[in-house]
Structure formats: structure tokens, C-alpha cells
Design a protein around this motif. Structure first.
Motif, PDB file in Angstrom:
ATOM      1  N   GLY A 225       0.777  -1.236   0.000  1.00  0.00           N
ATOM      2  CA  GLY A 225       0.000   0.000   0.000  1.00  0.00           C
ATOM      3  C   GLY A 225       0.806   1.282   0.000  1.00  0.00           C
ATOM      4  O   GLY A 225       0.297   2.331   0.409  1.00  0.00           O
ATOM      5  N   PHE A 226       2.052   1.233  -0.456  1.00  0.00           N
ATOM      6  CA  PHE A 226       2.859   2.455  -0.554  1.00  0.00           C
ATOM      7  C   PHE A 226       2.537   3.149  -1.879  1.00  0.00           C
ATOM      8  O   PHE A 226       3.292   3.101  -2.845  1.00  0.00           O
ATOM      9  N   ILE A 227       1.375   3.791  -1.903  1.00  0.00           N
ATOM     10  CA  ILE A 227       0.836   4.362  -3.134  1.00  0.00           C
ATOM     11  C   ILE A 227       0.598   5.855  -2.951  1.00  0.00           C
ATOM     12  O   ILE A 227       0.111   6.291  -1.909  1.00  0.00           O
TER      13      ILE A 227
ATOM     14  N   ILE B 288       0.054   5.810  -7.964  1.00  0.00           N
ATOM     15  CA  ILE B 288       1.371   5.389  -8.428  1.00  0.00           C
ATOM     16  C   ILE B 288       2.228   5.007  -7.220  1.00  0.00           C
ATOM     17  O   ILE B 288       2.217   5.706  -6.202  1.00  0.00           O
ATOM     18  N   PRO B 289       2.970   3.896  -7.300  1.00  0.00           N
ATOM     19  CA  PRO B 289       3.873   3.513  -6.204  1.00  0.00           C
ATOM     20  C   PRO B 289       4.838   4.646  -5.880  1.00  0.00           C
ATOM     21  O   PRO B 289       5.350   5.318  -6.787  1.00  0.00           O
ATOM     22  N   ARG B 290       5.125   4.865  -4.573  1.00  0.00           N
ATOM     23  CA  ARG B 290       5.883   6.054  -4.181  1.00  0.00           C
ATOM     24  C   ARG B 290       7.182   5.740  -3.438  1.00  0.00           C
ATOM     25  O   ARG B 290       7.760   6.630  -2.805  1.00  0.00           O
ATOM     26  N   VAL B 291       7.676   4.512  -3.485  1.00  0.00           N
ATOM     27  CA  VAL B 291       8.894   4.183  -2.735  1.00  0.00           C
ATOM     28  C   VAL B 291      10.035   3.776  -3.670  1.00  0.00           C
ATOM     29  O   VAL B 291      10.855   2.935  -3.337  1.00  0.00           O
ATOM     30  N   GLY B 292      10.095   4.397  -4.840  1.00  0.00           N
ATOM     31  CA  GLY B 292      11.183   4.100  -5.765  1.00  0.00           C
ATOM     32  C   GLY B 292      12.548   4.491  -5.226  1.00  0.00           C
ATOM     33  O   GLY B 292      13.575   4.034  -5.741  1.00  0.00           O
TER      34      GLY B 292
ATOM     35  N   ASP C  60       8.676   8.372   6.838  1.00  0.00           N
ATOM     36  CA  ASP C  60       7.668   9.369   6.486  1.00  0.00           C
ATOM     37  C   ASP C  60       6.744   8.832   5.394  1.00  0.00           C
ATOM     38  O   ASP C  60       5.532   9.050   5.427  1.00  0.00           O
ATOM     39  N   ASP C  61       7.319   8.122   4.410  1.00  0.00           N
ATOM     40  CA  ASP C  61       6.502   7.506   3.363  1.00  0.00           C
ATOM     41  C   ASP C  61       5.581   6.432   3.932  1.00  0.00           C
ATOM     42  O   ASP C  61       4.479   6.212   3.417  1.00  0.00           O
ATOM     43  N   SER C  62       6.038   5.765   4.981  1.00  0.00           N
ATOM     44  CA  SER C  62       5.308   4.614   5.522  1.00  0.00           C
ATOM     45  C   SER C  62       4.197   5.023   6.479  1.00  0.00           C
ATOM     46  O   SER C  62       3.041   4.615   6.317  1.00  0.00           O
ATOM     47  N   VAL C  63       4.525   5.801   7.491  1.00  0.00           N
ATOM     48  CA  VAL C  63       3.550   6.127   8.533  1.00  0.00           C
ATOM     49  C   VAL C  63       3.244   7.614   8.629  1.00  0.00           C
ATOM     50  O   VAL C  63       2.286   8.006   9.287  1.00  0.00           O
TER      51      VAL C  63
ATOM     52  N   GLY D 277       9.525   9.111  -3.772  1.00  0.00           N
ATOM     53  CA  GLY D 277       9.078   9.295  -2.406  1.00  0.00           C
ATOM     54  C   GLY D 277      10.060  10.122  -1.584  1.00  0.00           C
ATOM     55  O   GLY D 277      11.122  10.531  -2.073  1.00  0.00           O
ATOM     56  N   ASP D 278       9.712  10.364  -0.343  1.00  0.00           N
ATOM     57  CA  ASP D 278      10.578  11.146   0.538  1.00  0.00           C
ATOM     58  C   ASP D 278      11.899  10.428   0.806  1.00  0.00           C
ATOM     59  O   ASP D 278      12.945  11.066   0.932  1.00  0.00           O
ATOM     60  N   GLY D 279      11.843   9.092   0.898  1.00  0.00           N
ATOM     61  CA  GLY D 279      13.084   8.346   1.126  1.00  0.00           C
ATOM     62  C   GLY D 279      14.100   8.607   0.034  1.00  0.00           C
ATOM     63  O   GLY D 279      15.287   8.831   0.312  1.00  0.00           O
ATOM     64  N   GLY D 280      13.659   8.603  -1.206  1.00  0.00           N
ATOM     65  CA  GLY D 280      14.570   8.859  -2.321  1.00  0.00           C
ATOM     66  C   GLY D 280      15.069  10.287  -2.366  1.00  0.00           C
ATOM     67  O   GLY D 280      16.266  10.535  -2.526  1.00  0.00           O
TER      68      GLY D 280
END
Length: 355
Positions: free
Chosen positions: A42-44, A57-61, A110-113, A230-233
Motif C-alpha cells: 500500500g505504498f501508493i 502510483i507507487p511512491r517508494v522508488g 515518512d513515506d510509511s507512517v 518518495g521522501d526516502g529517495g
């Protein structure tokens, strides 16, 4: 101008190519896996009034960018290619790598929770302060009328503001398909060229690995995007670029050296600064998301999605070429001339399409 090398011997050109290809390959291979992971858990990124995309769109690239960069670097050091382990590497190099990993984790959480702006900022400030203690420091600035000035104890807040500021600038410019990845890739390439020319070979390894990862990611992220970083990237990219700017570009106490990072990262820095000023002038929180960014304004002026991205690419390429010219690299004026011509052509094409 003379620069001190952080390596005893140079790394061969094919060595940089190897690092680039390892990072590129890992990203190209891992993105489909990361996409399945994002859909399953569900990381969308859902469409909204402020966003441009019209479908989830998936957001953890950023996971792939992180893996491509770090695995490529680990391969070089663990296999001791180019005899790197026989060379005393400055602790700042490892601090930048560890700091970028920490920032990736902050962004991934941040992307997750989801994190509140204040808690996110406090963690960013804490990590950046630790990195400063590990000798990633801006120690000189240029003050009008005074020239080059040693910062002393002010080095801590200036360095922290720079690191956190660039991280968030990259994050904020991530508003269109391929925009942040392309602009960051151009900045990483310019940093790589300058680091190699000025003898900062260790720092060059970091940004060439990042360049390979970003090119691989752009294959999936350019319009129409299949995945977002995503924020991680964006946090990982921003910190790595900001850290390399400190340890690889601002090595000499010269006005030119200190000015280089601002040129290379001028597009995201200017965009963030202009947005913050506009929000404060209207009495809004600087953290309030809106459509004041450069890419939003170009879209409102009538440019298409792709034209907007390509025009901003051209601007980023021009300021990166200007930075290369400032270090006195041979034939740099030819590069700058080509970038100027490209910027003019892209601007003309964009104007024609907006009419």
C-alpha cells in the motif's frame, strides 16, 4: 587555483564507468520488484488537487536509488578495487554515506507512517548536527565587503542549514514526473566532473554512483511515470549531493570554491527560497503545500508536462555548465555555449507550445 587531492592516485575512467554501470543495473533490475512491494503493502501516492498525476502510483522508488548507490559503492570498497583501502580516507566521506543512509530511513518512515513537519525537521537537524561533529563542515563563507570569512562556531548552524535546506529543496521540487531525478542527475554529473578535475576522487565516486542510480530510475520515472521516488529517495539524494558539496567542492578557501555548490544546485535552491518567501509574505506557513513552485507556474503558463520538465532540465544544465566553467576546466566555455544554446532552444520551443 590549486586543489589538494584526497587520493594518492587517480581512479581510471573505466573505474568510474564500472561504478556507474553497477548502480544503473541494480536500479533497472530492482524497480519492478519495488513496484510489486509497494502495491502489495500500500505504498501508493494517491491523486489530489495539488498533485499532477491522475492515477495511483507507487511512491517508494527511492529504495532502488538507495540500493543502487550504496551497493555500487560497497562493491568498490569491499572488493578493494583501484586499491582504495590502501588509502587513508577522510572520516567525512563515511559520515556523508552514513548521513545519507539515515536521511533515507527518515524519508522511508515518512513515506510509511507519516511524520509531522516539526518532528521530521528535528530529526533532520539532529542527523546533520552529528555529521558536522564528524567533520563534514562549511568553514568559510563570502560576506560582501569582507570577502572570505572564517565561520568559527557559526560553522555548525551554517552547515546544518545547508544540509537540511538542500534535502528539502530536492524534496520540494519533486512535483512532476522525472523532475527531481533529472535535475538531481544533472547536479550529480556536474559535481562528478568538478570533483575529478579538482582531484577529489573519493567524492567523485559517491556522485558517479548516484548518477548511475538516477539514470536508471529516470527510465521508469519520466513522464508518464511508473513509480515515484518518495521522501526516502529525495532525502537520500539531497543529503548525498549536499554532503559531497561540502567535502568535495568546498575544499579550498576560495570564493569560487564556496560559490560552486550554490550554482550546481541553483534550481532547487531558488525554487524553495522563492516559495518560502511567497508563503511568508502572505502570512502562510512555509511548510504549507501549495502550487507556487516553478513547475506549477510553468504549467499554469500553458506549457505541457514534458515541456516544463525539459525546460527546467535545460536551466539546471546551464547552471551546472557555468559551475564547470568557473573551475577553469579546459573547453568548459564550449560546454557552457552548448548549454546556453540548448536553454535558448528549449525556451523558444516552450514559448511556441504555450501560445
Amino acid at each position: 587555483m590549486s586543489y589538494a587531492s584526497d587520493f594518492v592516485t587517480e581512479i581510471p575512467v573505466w573505474g568510474y564507468g564500472l561504478v556507474f554501470l553497477i548502480a544503473l543495473s541494480i536500479v533497472l533490475i530492482s524497480i519492478p520488484i519495488v513496484k510489486r512491494f509497494a502495491l502489495q503493502w500500500g505504498f501508493i501516492d494517491q491523486p489530489s488537487a495539488r498533485k499532477v498525476h491522475q492515477q495511483p502510483i507507487p511512491r517508494v522508488g527511492g529504495i532502488s536509488i538507495f540500493l543502487g548507490t550504496t551497493i555500487a559503492l560497497c562493491a568498490i570498497f569491499l572488493l578493494n578495487l583501484f586499491n582504495v583501502l590502501s588509502i587513508e580516507l577522510h572520516s567525512a566521506i563515511w559520515s556523508v554515506v552514513l548521513g545519507s543512509i539515515c536521511f533515507f530511513l527518515i524519508g522511508f518512515v515518512d513515506d510509511s507512517v507519516g511524520l509531522s513537519p516539526i518532528s521530521r525537521l528535528l530529526v533532520q537537524l539532529s542527523v546533520s548536527s552529528y555529521v558536522w561533529l564528524a567533520d563534514v563542515r562549511i568553514e568559510f563563507v563570502t560576506i560582501p565587503g569582507l570577502g572570505l570569512t572564517h565561520l568559527g562556531w557559526l560553522s555548525l548552524p551554517v552547515t546544518v542549514i545547508w544540509l537540511v535546506g538542500v534535502v528539502n529543496a530536492i524534496n520540494w521540487i519533486d512535483g512532476l514526473d522525472g523532475l527531481a531525478s533529472g535535475v538531481s542527475g544533472i547536479a550529480a554529473t556536474a559535481s562528478f566532473i568538478i570533483c575529478v578535475y579538482t582531484g577529489q576522487y573519493t567524492a567523485a565516486l559517491l556522485v558517479v554512483a548516484l548518477s548511475g542510480s538516477l539514470l536508471g530510475f529516470l527510465y521508469y520515472n519520466f513522464n508518464p511515470a511508473q513509480i515515484f521516488m518518495g521522501d526516502g529517495g529525495s532525502y537520500f539524494i539531497g543529503f548525498l549531493l549536499a554532503g559531497v558539496a561540502v567535502i568535495g567542492l568546498v575544499k579550498g578557501a576560495t570564493v569560487t570554491a564556496i560559490f560552486l555548490p550554490f550554482l550546481i544546485l541553483a534550481v532547487p535552491i531558488f525554487d524553495m527560497s522563492a516559495v518560502i518567501v511567497a508563503r511568508l509574505r502572505q502570512g502562510c506557513s512555509p511548510f504549507l503545500a501549495d502550487k507556487r513552485h516553478l513547475h506549477h507556474r510553468l504549467l499554469q503558463a500553458g506549457l505541457s508536462h514534458r515541456s516544463t520538465v525539459l525546460v527546467i532540465y535545460a536551466i539546471a544544465l546551464w547552471v551546472g555548465s557555468l559551475a564547470i566553467t568557473f573551475v577553469g576546466m579546459p573547453n568548459s566555455l564550449v560546454i557552457l555555449g552548448g548549454a546556453t544554446g540548448l536553454l535558448g532552444y528549449m525556451s523558444w520551443k516552450a514559448w511556441q507550445s504555450a501560445r
